[in-house]
Design a protein around this motif. Structure first.
Motif, PDB file in Angstrom:
ATOM      1  N   THR A  17      57.901  46.836 -63.213  1.00  0.00           N
ATOM      2  CA  THR A  17      58.423  47.402 -61.968  1.00  0.00           C
ATOM      3  C   THR A  17      57.399  48.362 -61.372  1.00  0.00           C
ATOM      4  O   THR A  17      56.385  48.669 -61.991  1.00  0.00           O
ATOM      5  N   SER A  18      57.702  48.856 -60.200  1.00  0.00           N
ATOM      6  CA  SER A  18      56.803  49.823 -59.558  1.00  0.00           C
ATOM      7  C   SER A  18      57.116  51.259 -59.975  1.00  0.00           C
ATOM      8  O   SER A  18      56.542  52.206 -59.449  1.00  0.00           O
ATOM      9  N   MET A  19      58.012  51.437 -60.930  1.00  0.00           N
ATOM     10  CA  MET A  19      58.377  52.779 -61.386  1.00  0.00           C
ATOM     11  C   MET A  19      57.358  53.357 -62.369  1.00  0.00           C
ATOM     12  O   MET A  19      57.332  54.555 -62.605  1.00  0.00           O
ATOM     13  N   PHE A  20      56.532  52.503 -62.976  1.00  0.00           N
ATOM     14  CA  PHE A  20      55.490  52.920 -63.914  1.00  0.00           C
ATOM     15  C   PHE A  20      56.043  53.727 -65.091  1.00  0.00           C
ATOM     16  O   PHE A  20      55.495  54.747 -65.474  1.00  0.00           O
ATOM     17  N   LEU A  21      57.130  53.245 -65.649  1.00  0.00           N
ATOM     18  CA  LEU A  21      57.700  53.865 -66.842  1.00  0.00           C
ATOM     19  C   LEU A  21      57.026  53.289 -68.079  1.00  0.00           C
ATOM     20  O   LEU A  21      56.706  52.100 -68.118  1.00  0.00           O
ATOM     21  N   PRO A  22      56.822  54.106 -69.116  1.00  0.00           N
ATOM     22  CA  PRO A  22      56.155  53.599 -70.324  1.00  0.00           C
ATOM     23  C   PRO A  22      56.838  52.357 -70.913  1.00  0.00           C
ATOM     24  O   PRO A  22      56.160  51.467 -71.409  1.00  0.00           O
ATOM     25  N   LYS A  23      58.144  52.284 -70.825  1.00  0.00           N
ATOM     26  CA  LYS A  23      58.854  51.131 -71.402  1.00  0.00           C
ATOM     27  C   LYS A  23      58.655  49.854 -70.586  1.00  0.00           C
ATOM     28  O   LYS A  23      58.922  48.764 -71.068  1.00  0.00           O
ATOM     29  N   ASP A  24      58.165  49.986 -69.359  1.00  0.00           N
ATOM     30  CA  ASP A  24      57.984  48.827 -68.484  1.00  0.00           C
ATOM     31  C   ASP A  24      56.561  48.266 -68.494  1.00  0.00           C
ATOM     32  O   ASP A  24      56.268  47.299 -67.806  1.00  0.00           O
ATOM     33  N   ILE A  25      55.669  48.850 -69.282  1.00  0.00           N
ATOM     34  CA  ILE A  25      54.290  48.377 -69.319  1.00  0.00           C
ATOM     35  C   ILE A  25      54.244  47.003 -69.987  1.00  0.00           C
ATOM     36  O   ILE A  25      54.751  46.818 -71.084  1.00  0.00           O
ATOM     37  N   LYS A  26      53.640  46.045 -69.279  1.00  0.00           N
ATOM     38  CA  LYS A  26      53.460  44.709 -69.837  1.00  0.00           C
ATOM     39  C   LYS A  26      52.096  44.573 -70.505  1.00  0.00           C
ATOM     40  O   LYS A  26      51.979  43.947 -71.548  1.00  0.00           O
ATOM     41  N   LYS A  27      51.067  45.159 -69.871  1.00  0.00           N
ATOM     42  CA  LYS A  27      49.711  44.966 -70.373  1.00  0.00           C
ATOM     43  C   LYS A  27      48.803  46.052 -69.805  1.00  0.00           C
ATOM     44  O   LYS A  27      48.957  46.465 -68.660  1.00  0.00           O
ATOM     45  N   ILE A  28      47.858  46.500 -70.613  1.00  0.00           N
ATOM     46  CA  ILE A  28      46.834  47.440 -70.155  1.00  0.00           C
ATOM     47  C   ILE A  28      45.472  46.837 -70.493  1.00  0.00           C
ATOM     48  O   ILE A  28      45.231  46.428 -71.626  1.00  0.00           O
ATOM     49  N   ILE A  29      44.614  46.782 -69.486  1.00  0.00           N
ATOM     50  CA  ILE A  29      43.242  46.320 -69.700  1.00  0.00           C
ATOM     51  C   ILE A  29      42.344  47.545 -69.643  1.00  0.00           C
ATOM     52  O   ILE A  29      42.305  48.246 -68.632  1.00  0.00           O
ATOM     53  N   LYS A  30      41.636  47.796 -70.735  1.00  0.00           N
ATOM     54  CA  LYS A  30      40.734  48.944 -70.800  1.00  0.00           C
ATOM     55  C   LYS A  30      39.325  48.484 -70.448  1.00  0.00           C
ATOM     56  O   LYS A  30      38.798  47.566 -71.075  1.00  0.00           O
ATOM     57  N   GLY A  31      38.759  49.113 -69.426  1.00  0.00           N
ATOM     58  CA  GLY A  31      37.408  48.762 -68.999  1.00  0.00           C
ATOM     59  C   GLY A  31      36.367  49.204 -70.001  1.00  0.00           C
ATOM     60  O   GLY A  31      36.527  50.220 -70.675  1.00  0.00           O
ATOM     61  N   LYS A  32      35.290  48.454 -70.067  1.00  0.00           N
ATOM     62  CA  LYS A  32      34.198  48.782 -70.981  1.00  0.00           C
ATOM     63  C   LYS A  32      33.037  49.460 -70.261  1.00  0.00           C
ATOM     64  O   LYS A  32      32.210  50.095 -70.876  1.00  0.00           O
ATOM     65  N   GLU A  33      32.996  49.313 -68.949  1.00  0.00           N
ATOM     66  CA  GLU A  33      31.900  49.903 -68.180  1.00  0.00           C
ATOM     67  C   GLU A  33      32.129  51.401 -67.999  1.00  0.00           C
ATOM     68  O   GLU A  33      33.238  51.842 -67.726  1.00  0.00           O
ATOM     69  N   ARG A  34      31.042  52.155 -68.126  1.00  0.00           N
ATOM     70  CA  ARG A  34      31.121  53.605 -68.022  1.00  0.00           C
ATOM     71  C   ARG A  34      30.578  54.042 -66.663  1.00  0.00           C
ATOM     72  O   ARG A  34      29.556  53.554 -66.211  1.00  0.00           O
TER      73      ARG A  34
END
Length: 91
Positions: A37-54
């Motif tokens: 959802t657009s509420m950005f609640l921790p329980k609603d996270i489907k996936k996080i992509i962590k960037g490697k570029e600094r």
């Protein structure tokens, strides 16, 4: 921020996509978060992509990259879906 960049960011947020910098050792890494959802609640996270570029925290390269990523996700995920919905309304 241009009007177009604001549109991409707003539409991505409505779709539950959020991009933000993570500070680490004086630099930034970017993360892309996909939510149910657009509420950005921790329980609603489907996936996080962590960037490697600094990115250096003193420059604005990381800001430009965030705008590029919002545009990318808007064009690849949100816009095609909205066009499909428009076709369904016409049918």
């Amino acid at each position: 921020m241009t009007r177009e960049e604001a549109k991409y960011m707003s539409e991505c947020h409505k779709a539950g996509i959020r991009i933000y910098p993570i500070p680490k050792y004086g630099d930034y890494y970017l993360e892309v978060e996909f939510n149910k959802t657009s509420m950005f609640l921790p329980k609603d996270i489907k996936k996080i992509i962590k960037g490697k570029e600094r990115y250096k925290s003193k420059g604005n390269e990381w800001v430009q990259k965030i705008h590029e990523l919002y545009k990318h996700f808007y064009e690849k995920q949100i816009q095609p879906n909205s066009e499909k919905n428009e076709l369904r309304k016409v049918s």
